[in-house]
Scaffold this motif. Sequence first.
Motif, mmCIF file in Angstrom:
data_model
loop_
_atom_site.group_PDB
_atom_site.id
_atom_site.type_symbol
_atom_site.label_atom_id
_atom_site.label_comp_id
_atom_site.label_asym_id
_atom_site.label_seq_id
_atom_site.Cartn_x
_atom_site.Cartn_y
_atom_site.Cartn_z
ATOM 1 N N LEU A 1 -6.717 8.166 -5.046
ATOM 2 C CA LEU A 1 -6.691 6.727 -5.257
ATOM 3 C C LEU A 1 -7.686 6.087 -4.291
ATOM 4 O O LEU A 1 -7.577 6.254 -3.072
ATOM 5 C CB LEU A 1 -5.258 6.239 -4.979
ATOM 6 N N GLN A 2 -8.643 5.381 -4.834
ATOM 7 C CA GLN A 2 -9.586 4.657 -3.972
ATOM 8 C C GLN A 2 -8.902 3.392 -3.485
ATOM 9 O O GLN A 2 -8.542 2.524 -4.282
ATOM 10 C CB GLN A 2 -10.878 4.330 -4.727
ATOM 11 N N ALA A 3 -8.731 3.296 -2.189
ATOM 12 C CA ALA A 3 -7.973 2.186 -1.611
ATOM 13 C C ALA A 3 -8.882 1.009 -1.314
ATOM 14 O O ALA A 3 -10.101 1.150 -1.253
ATOM 15 C CB ALA A 3 -7.289 2.637 -0.329
ATOM 16 N N GLU A 4 -8.293 -0.150 -1.088
ATOM 17 C CA GLU A 4 -9.072 -1.344 -0.764
ATOM 18 C C GLU A 4 -9.612 -1.301 0.654
ATOM 19 O O GLU A 4 -10.606 -1.953 0.961
ATOM 20 C CB GLU A 4 -8.248 -2.617 -0.973
ATOM 21 N N ASP A 5 -8.963 -0.533 1.543
ATOM 22 C CA ASP A 5 -9.421 -0.389 2.922
ATOM 23 C C ASP A 5 -8.661 0.769 3.555
ATOM 24 O O ASP A 5 -7.809 1.380 2.907
ATOM 25 C CB ASP A 5 -9.258 -1.694 3.720
ATOM 26 N N GLU A 6 -8.949 1.055 4.800
ATOM 27 C CA GLU A 6 -8.315 2.197 5.457
ATOM 28 C C GLU A 6 -6.860 1.925 5.812
ATOM 29 O O GLU A 6 -6.068 2.860 5.941
ATOM 30 C CB GLU A 6 -9.090 2.586 6.714
ATOM 31 N N LEU A 7 -6.530 0.661 6.013
ATOM 32 C CA LEU A 7 -5.136 0.322 6.290
ATOM 33 C C LEU A 7 -4.299 0.709 5.089
ATOM 34 O O LEU A 7 -3.194 1.239 5.213
ATOM 35 C CB LEU A 7 -5.024 -1.180 6.548
ATOM 36 N N ALA A 8 -4.831 0.441 3.915
ATOM 37 C CA ALA A 8 -4.139 0.828 2.692
ATOM 38 C C ALA A 8 -4.117 2.349 2.551
ATOM 39 O O ALA A 8 -3.077 2.940 2.249
ATOM 40 C CB ALA A 8 -4.809 0.185 1.476
ATOM 41 N N HIS B 1 -3.716 -6.450 0.645
ATOM 42 C CA HIS B 1 -2.970 -5.534 -0.220
ATOM 43 C C HIS B 1 -2.316 -6.305 -1.362
ATOM 44 O O HIS B 1 -2.143 -5.779 -2.455
ATOM 45 C CB HIS B 1 -1.932 -4.761 0.591
ATOM 46 N N THR C 1 -22.826 3.362 0.980
ATOM 47 C CA THR C 1 -22.149 4.661 0.985
ATOM 48 C C THR C 1 -22.464 5.476 -0.269
ATOM 49 O O THR C 1 -21.761 6.407 -0.614
ATOM 50 C CB THR C 1 -20.631 4.499 1.156
ATOM 51 N N ALA D 1 0.839 -1.197 0.000
ATOM 52 C CA ALA D 1 0.000 0.000 0.000
ATOM 53 C C ALA D 1 0.872 1.244 0.000
ATOM 54 O O ALA D 1 0.641 2.189 -0.762
ATOM 55 C CB ALA D 1 -0.925 -0.016 1.227
ATOM 56 N N LEU D 2 1.880 1.237 0.841
ATOM 57 C CA LEU D 2 2.774 2.387 0.891
ATOM 58 C C LEU D 2 3.431 2.598 -0.481
ATOM 59 O O LEU D 2 3.514 3.728 -0.985
ATOM 60 C CB LEU D 2 3.813 2.172 1.991
ATOM 61 N N SER E 1 -13.311 -6.078 -0.824
ATOM 62 C CA SER E 1 -12.436 -4.920 -0.698
ATOM 63 C C SER E 1 -11.849 -4.930 0.712
ATOM 64 O O SER E 1 -10.809 -5.540 0.939
ATOM 65 C CB SER E 1 -13.199 -3.627 -0.987
ATOM 66 N N ARG F 1 -4.480 -4.084 -9.191
ATOM 67 C CA ARG F 1 -4.266 -2.679 -9.560
ATOM 68 C C ARG F 1 -3.217 -2.562 -10.668
ATOM 69 O O ARG F 1 -3.239 -1.608 -11.438
ATOM 70 C CB ARG F 1 -3.848 -1.900 -8.307
ATOM 71 N N TYR G 1 -10.881 5.405 1.496
ATOM 72 C CA TYR G 1 -11.908 4.376 1.380
ATOM 73 C C TYR G 1 -13.216 5.044 1.810
ATOM 74 O O TYR G 1 -13.248 5.740 2.824
ATOM 75 C CB TYR G 1 -11.545 3.223 2.321
ATOM 76 N N PRO G 2 -14.280 4.873 1.037
ATOM 77 C CA PRO G 2 -15.517 5.617 1.341
ATOM 78 C C PRO G 2 -16.071 5.304 2.720
ATOM 79 O O PRO G 2 -15.986 4.165 3.174
ATOM 80 C CB PRO G 2 -16.505 5.112 0.277
ATOM 81 N N ILE G 3 -16.595 6.291 3.361
ATOM 82 C CA ILE G 3 -17.299 6.089 4.626
ATOM 83 C C ILE G 3 -18.142 7.322 4.907
ATOM 84 O O ILE G 3 -17.708 8.451 4.697
ATOM 85 C CB ILE G 3 -16.321 5.792 5.784
ATOM 86 N N GLY H 1 1.079 4.250 -2.999
ATOM 87 C CA GLY H 1 0.992 5.698 -2.815
ATOM 88 C C GLY H 1 2.207 6.399 -3.381
ATOM 89 O O GLY H 1 2.103 7.434 -4.049
ATOM 90 N N ASN I 1 -1.420 4.106 4.552
ATOM 91 C CA ASN I 1 -0.077 3.775 4.103
ATOM 92 C C ASN I 1 0.211 4.341 2.718
ATOM 93 O O ASN I 1 1.341 4.726 2.418
ATOM 94 C CB ASN I 1 0.149 2.261 4.163
ATOM 95 N N MET I 2 -0.791 4.418 1.864
ATOM 96 C CA MET I 2 -0.618 5.085 0.569
ATOM 97 C C MET I 2 -0.269 6.563 0.782
ATOM 98 O O MET I 2 0.570 7.125 0.092
ATOM 99 C CB MET I 2 -1.896 4.969 -0.240
#
Lengths: 278, 278, 584, 584
Positions: D261-268, A110, B134, A80-81, B105, A117, D237-239, A84, D271-272
């Motif tokens: 960038l829409q991530a797969e989750d908040e952890l991502a 990830h 959402t 993930a990092l 996801s 991705r 990540y949407p919420i 980004g 870190n992104m």
Amino acid sequence: MDQVKTSVPVVPKDYKSKIKPVWCPGCGDFAVLSAITKALAHLQLPRESVALISGIGCSSRIAAYTSVYGFHGVHGRALALAAGLKAARTDLTVLVAGGDGDGLSIGGNHFIHACRRNMNMTYIIMDNEVYGMTKGQASPTTAPDWLDSKLTPHGTGLRPFQPAAMALTAGASFIARGFTGNPNGLAKILVEAIEHRGFSFVQALSPCPTFRPEQMDWKHQVREFEEGPTDDLATASQRIHADDGMSTGVIFKTNYPVFQPGRAEHGDLDAIEREFRL
Amino acid sequence: MDQVKTSVPVVPKDYKSKIKPVWCPGCGDFAVLSAITKALAHLQLPRESVALISGIGCSSRIAAYTSVYGFHGVHGRALALAAGLKAARTDLTVLVAGGDGDGLSIGGNHFIHACRRNMNMTYIIMDNEVYGMTKGQASPTTAPDWLDSKLTPHGTGLRPFQPAAMALTAGASFIARGFTGNPNGLAKILVEAIEHRGFSFVQALSPCPTFRPEQMDWKHQVREFEEGPTDDLATASQRIHADDGMSTGVIFKTNYPVFQPGRAEHGDLDAIEREFRL
Amino acid sequence: MDAADNFDISLAVTGSGGAGAITAGELLLSVAGRNGCFGMMRRSFGPQIRGGEAAALLRISSQPVACMNDSFDLLLALDWRNAERFADEITLRPDSIIIADPAAGAVPQPVLDMGGQIIAVPLGDLARDIAAGRPNMVALGLLTRWLGFGPDEAGTLITELFESRDAEIASGSRLAFEQGFAQPLASSARQEASTEQPGAPRNSDLPPLNGERWHFHGNEGCGLGALRGGIRFVAAYPITPASDLLEWLSPRLDQLNGSLLQAEDELASINMVLGASFGGVPAMTATSGPGMALMLEGMGLAVASETPAVVINVMRGGPSTGIPTKSEQTDLNMALHGLHGDAPHMVIAPLDHADCIQATEWAVRLSEALQTLTIVLSDQLLAQSTVLIPKPEYRLPDIPPRCTSGPDPDYERYALTDSGVSPMAIPGTPMSTYVADGLEHTSFAKPSAAAADHAQQLDKRARKIASFEYGDLWADSRGTGDTVILTWGSTTAAAREAVRRLETAGHPVRVIALRLLLPARPERLAEALEGARRVLIVEQSHGRQFEHYLRAYYEIAPETRTLARPGPLPITPGEIVESLTGWE
Amino acid sequence: MDAADNFDISLAVTGSGGAGAITAGELLLSVAGRNGCFGMMRRSFGPQIRGGEAAALLRISSQPVACMNDSFDLLLALDWRNAERFADEITLRPDSIIIADPAAGAVPQPVLDMGGQIIAVPLGDLARDIAAGRPNMVALGLLTRWLGFGPDEAGTLITELFESRDAEIASGSRLAFEQGFAQPLASSARQEASTEQPGAPRNSDLPPLNGERWHFHGNEGCGLGALRGGIRFVAAYPITPASDLLEWLSPRLDQLNGSLLQAEDELASINMVLGASFGGVPAMTATSGPGMALMLEGMGLAVASETPAVVINVMRGGPSTGIPTKSEQTDLNMALHGLHGDAPHMVIAPLDHADCIQATEWAVRLSEALQTLTIVLSDQLLAQSTVLIPKPEYRLPDIPPRCTSGPDPDYERYALTDSGVSPMAIPGTPMSTYVADGLEHTSFAKPSAAAADHAQQLDKRARKIASFEYGDLWADSRGTGDTVILTWGSTTAAAREAVRRLETAGHPVRVIALRLLLPARPERLAEALEGARRVLIVEQSHGRQFEHYLRAYYEIAPETRTLARPGPLPITPGEIVESLTGWE
Ligand SMILES: Cc1ncc(C[n+]2csc(CCOP(=O)(O)OP(=O)(O)O)c2C)c(N)n1
Ligand SMILES: Cc1ncc(C[n+]2csc(CCOP(=O)(O)OP(=O)(O)O)c2C)c(N)n1
Ligand code: SF4
Ligand code: SF4
Ligand SMILES: [Mg+2]
Ligand SMILES: [Mg+2]
């Protein structure tokens, strides 16, 4: 970035830092480090144009042992990092490395999403089928009947993941397997992986003599795939499943669209601010 | 558990609670609810012997609409919660349901690990290729060129996951696809899934008329698989990949070892305490 | 050895990878135990994953001890490779003894700088001619004799340890031990270390010398407490320094008809725990800082859905990955306040090794009785150091088990009871089916966003915790005087020892250690602080987390100071004494 | 309309799914704006995902307003289906007007119970004969006239809104509007609502009436602030209720050469963000409570690795999933203390809509300047209500951009500078390569467990934040007197309005609202509290999180009280006035 100037090192060791690895004697990870430096030297990439991102684990310590930019992040989040970083900085060569636990257990989400991705980066799982750093627990690639972990004294009882198959199904566009017993072969694979446009996944079989001493026998089990890479998903899938996980080489290589977020559209901050006016 | 007494409802509606669903008119999720109640009625399972675990999303609201035990947990973690429940309570019939966002996801890691773990439970992904709750963002099953999300106005540009293929690679022992346009067919699949010993995965195509009105056309696209289930991984893989994701039926069914942690070994607390003595 | 003979010795054995410093230390501690002594041992390792330098840090005493002393009486170096790594941890005095093999090279400068009297012993040469004999066993012999113990216990222990593995190693080790034992040192510990030593504990408020000795590390203690409390399901993901707690539990859960499930990550662990607990089985996880950070969302679900759950956090140095192998008290903030929303829960911290057992059992019972989350804050210092102590005694009050519901056609899962605790139906119970929810809900577990439901459910979740009668275990108070040390967790032992020293020196001081951190008990602390003129807050944190917590929830004496220092080095009794003696 | 004509009207439009209550409300607010007025609108929905009942809650005033009033002057119900759902949120007085279509059935009891004078208007009948004409547009006409506005602005707005979609709807809507406009009500708002009304704002300390009007919701405000601050990368990540902030940003980042960038989750996501920021691009994420809970581990990495990162938390009702669509100030604890280890960082909260822009820009600039984590705490009330206010003015001090390093063969990433900020090399810079680390490290970024390195790095990370000169933005103080209201975030607007009311009634009161929550500024608050005799703490939390925070870090006046109440209903000026008037 205007600071990018070339200062190309010529030999592999120029890509090594002065920090002494914490790895145990005989750990396969030494060979991954050397293969990476060889690949970078072969490609003559300026050190400052490369970033190596890692998570947590013995293997993830690798970032600090190179002389390129790097980020030794938290457990399981390296991909993930890296996404980004690559999103923000297309110009960089982004490498990611870490363990089987880091990438397939805590980092599994990830991993599959990075494959899907298909950003232009290279991911190396240094697979020793164990959690080395935390002193020997089973990972998702550990055989179900491995009895040496006190956490699962009767074995996990679970069928191990096949990382190459997972990558393929999840959408990776380059999949290979290498072995630390053959660092030059691994370096060659890494060169091809880095040159590939898209997400390249390399599983590096990297023994842990400390917690998996039986892996010292891998050198007798590893062989090369008979065929070269295919670009057909079904063929690749078949090959991976027919194999015992010990054949090395590039397995799959195709041209999926490479993802890079953002598109330079026309606009400026003043115009955006004007939207606030009634 | 000694409290387990049978109090078997006879008709599907006995498995429904009195709570009115929050779902939009026409939402496919109504049909999933009805298929589940039909399957439970068919199997004549006592309400108190069943637990339905879900995460967060429109689809995940389903737990509250049934009259069995349930846990409406947090986003993406239903499979983990269910694994804990099943580990502690083998006697219960454990169902898990939720959305494509919830399961693929944020919940992707638990999905692949639940497949690998192959505990005896049934997981239904109510797939509408969107985040309904959402208000309409792309999920991992959304087509790359779907332009109606403001978050990704140019489409995701990403190849969607194939949930069935992911489940297969990750180790699920039962894989099926159903459609809410055919609730009886879906109920039949669910009966088979619940009766299967091991982790059964059912992808239920469940349109979201609000954010994906074009899915109202699915009824014209869905068909049944020509062949019945296979127990061969390669065959299943081929079928899934050759398909456009719109064929329904049981795809794969095999007998992998079912995981259940713990083994009743001899011992007692006093003996354990004695270990502390010098 | 005569039990009345008061002595208290600290010694360190260091060596590079494979030299066997830890094995020698562990055996020495057992020898001491078999000789009726008490003691403690910490292990310290260099950064290398395996086979790097190691140090066994021991304290051996005729009286029970619960923390390390300020300095070491003796350092024995099997070799000097990377020994400077331990200079931080092994403080020597000018009168300390340094035993070294001249063949291992010169004593490194950082060690020399601390002073100490060097005694050369040819450890290598003494072992050389013994098949499978190693210098660490020679060292063990030397130290056994220096400590005034006879050779028999050690011989037996060596045999027990090695015989099942390799008979040659067993006999070689025994012979090497004997070689070492045959070497008289210039002085012996019995003469050197007299009761006048500042570190020596007193009989006052300590358990009797005789009777059963227990030998365990804090992780085992927490594990036992969990099992005693009724935990029968554990889901967890390995992390230093909690892994050995999990590894200890795994086979023992099997023995008790329970199970441990290795999860794919911490997000899974905590949710698995909730699933099992929802199913009626008391359940727990153990982790450390980074892992608990990942669990917070799931922990909030435990609170909102009123599902009992226990999370043990074995704290290590932070922030982020920090210093995974060393101790710190810096996850206090997160444990108190890391959950989003108004999420009342309990936080309990064991005060020493014996209390690891009691506090964890208490945590489990409270979690079950109050149907909510309880966090146990242990730390690496407790978790990974071994003690040799009198058999612990507990004073756990009676706590009702989880209140369950029978079959009930009008079942109301979140009923608004006086106590705030509502009977919980366990799956399998006919008629009482319900859906547990993290969404706000009515008393019937129906999702609701209504103001009244929210207020009522927030009230009940707060009420059940606030109104519970926790009894005397909320804190532990010792000593007398108008100067009070306020502390918590693993620094308690050092504070207690400081109090004993000050008392001996004629300065009575009290130490109050909080075991129950949430809910805060301000009235109880106010009572306990009666007569306090000044308060020294002691904690192992750079950010003064405990001090801020105390200010937020309590009224403390007007005059307060704080001794707050980060890890990795444990806070010593001497540091605390110094803070107090300098304060006038 | 004459701008000097002071009035302040609150009105609600409700209707079931598809009835168009929200559209009517939005148009009415715009009509007011085009007529030189100010205002605010909240939206409220029933539990159904789409197509359920909805309420537009408006306040329209000749003076700028920043919060809703205590009660409503008028309720217009397009129908009564599930209207009782809004009874909590729409408080009526006996003199309020209730407009209802008799064809829609009887006025429900909960509404009748509040009192109010019922006026029957056949909204349905009036629309019936107009092709594509709907009752909500009739209502719009009725209300436009009642408010004393002319018909032209509304006509134009209707055309703008619908024409691009469907010409028939556009003309039908216009005609229906005209039908409504033709209906005179018994009374008009201009007569009803005079300046004597308690809710009416005064000119004092408010911006001038004339000039540019801005029209936005708080999520857009935070978005704009982020862009102004320099954010060019967002991963998220949407919420709910942060999704529309992200959706607003996505195309605008594209326009500024940035990306989302829409991530797969908040952890991502988090870190992104760190990855992009490490790459030199100011980066941010936005989320709400449960999402931020998942990010805490990554946020700790930002602190330890000294990587700038901004996290906006748009707070909603907690704990756990809680009440996702409603506001609360209960993620304060987590924002302050949710990170494990000693992890100093900044927490900033916008005080009102205009401040969403300023505070977020400030947060970004601070995060870049100090190379660390900044959390912005917005909430659903700010985020999803729309205001119509004078163009905001900012007083952001100069803040240096991120301090970077050029090529340096001896590069020392975590150098121990006086300020604590060390020059950061951006990948691409030759020679200065380094590896950012969450493990504790030396100043050269080499992993280290040494006590000295840990202490030095903890010091520097704390120092850079503690010693920075934040200027006057740390808080906002208004009013005079020895009674002080202490508050933060979105409750500030209600507190300020309460102060104005009390002032009008001859009771001068001060309100101090903290914008900078971490680092705490105790000296500054002590100055600001000079002369305070008593303090009322105001917060929207059941657990009194703000009160505990204040006690932990500040000295407050001896006499304090707390008005703490959970969501979902916003705290009103009247509640605050009542707390103060009852206190003597
Ligand atoms: C959130 C979190 N959980 C757990 C850990 C503990 N931990 C560190 S490394 C590791 C696994 C290492 O295994 P692998 O990734 O295979 O790397 P290896 O050491 O085998 O190279 C674990 C569980 C951690 N650091 N952070
Ligand atoms: C940790 C966390 N992140 C994000 C959310 C917001 N959220 C709620 S449901 C949802 C996705 C819903 O999509 P899906 O699972 O496909 O269910 P659907 O609504 O489409 O049935 C999201 C992102 C949340 N509740 N918790
Ligand atoms: S424990 Fe294993 S993986 Fe880790 S450094 Fe040692 S040999 Fe390598
Ligand atoms: S938004 Fe879509 S998925 Fe959600 S309830 Fe409505 S139709 Fe169903
Ligand atoms: Mg590994
Ligand atoms: Mg969905």
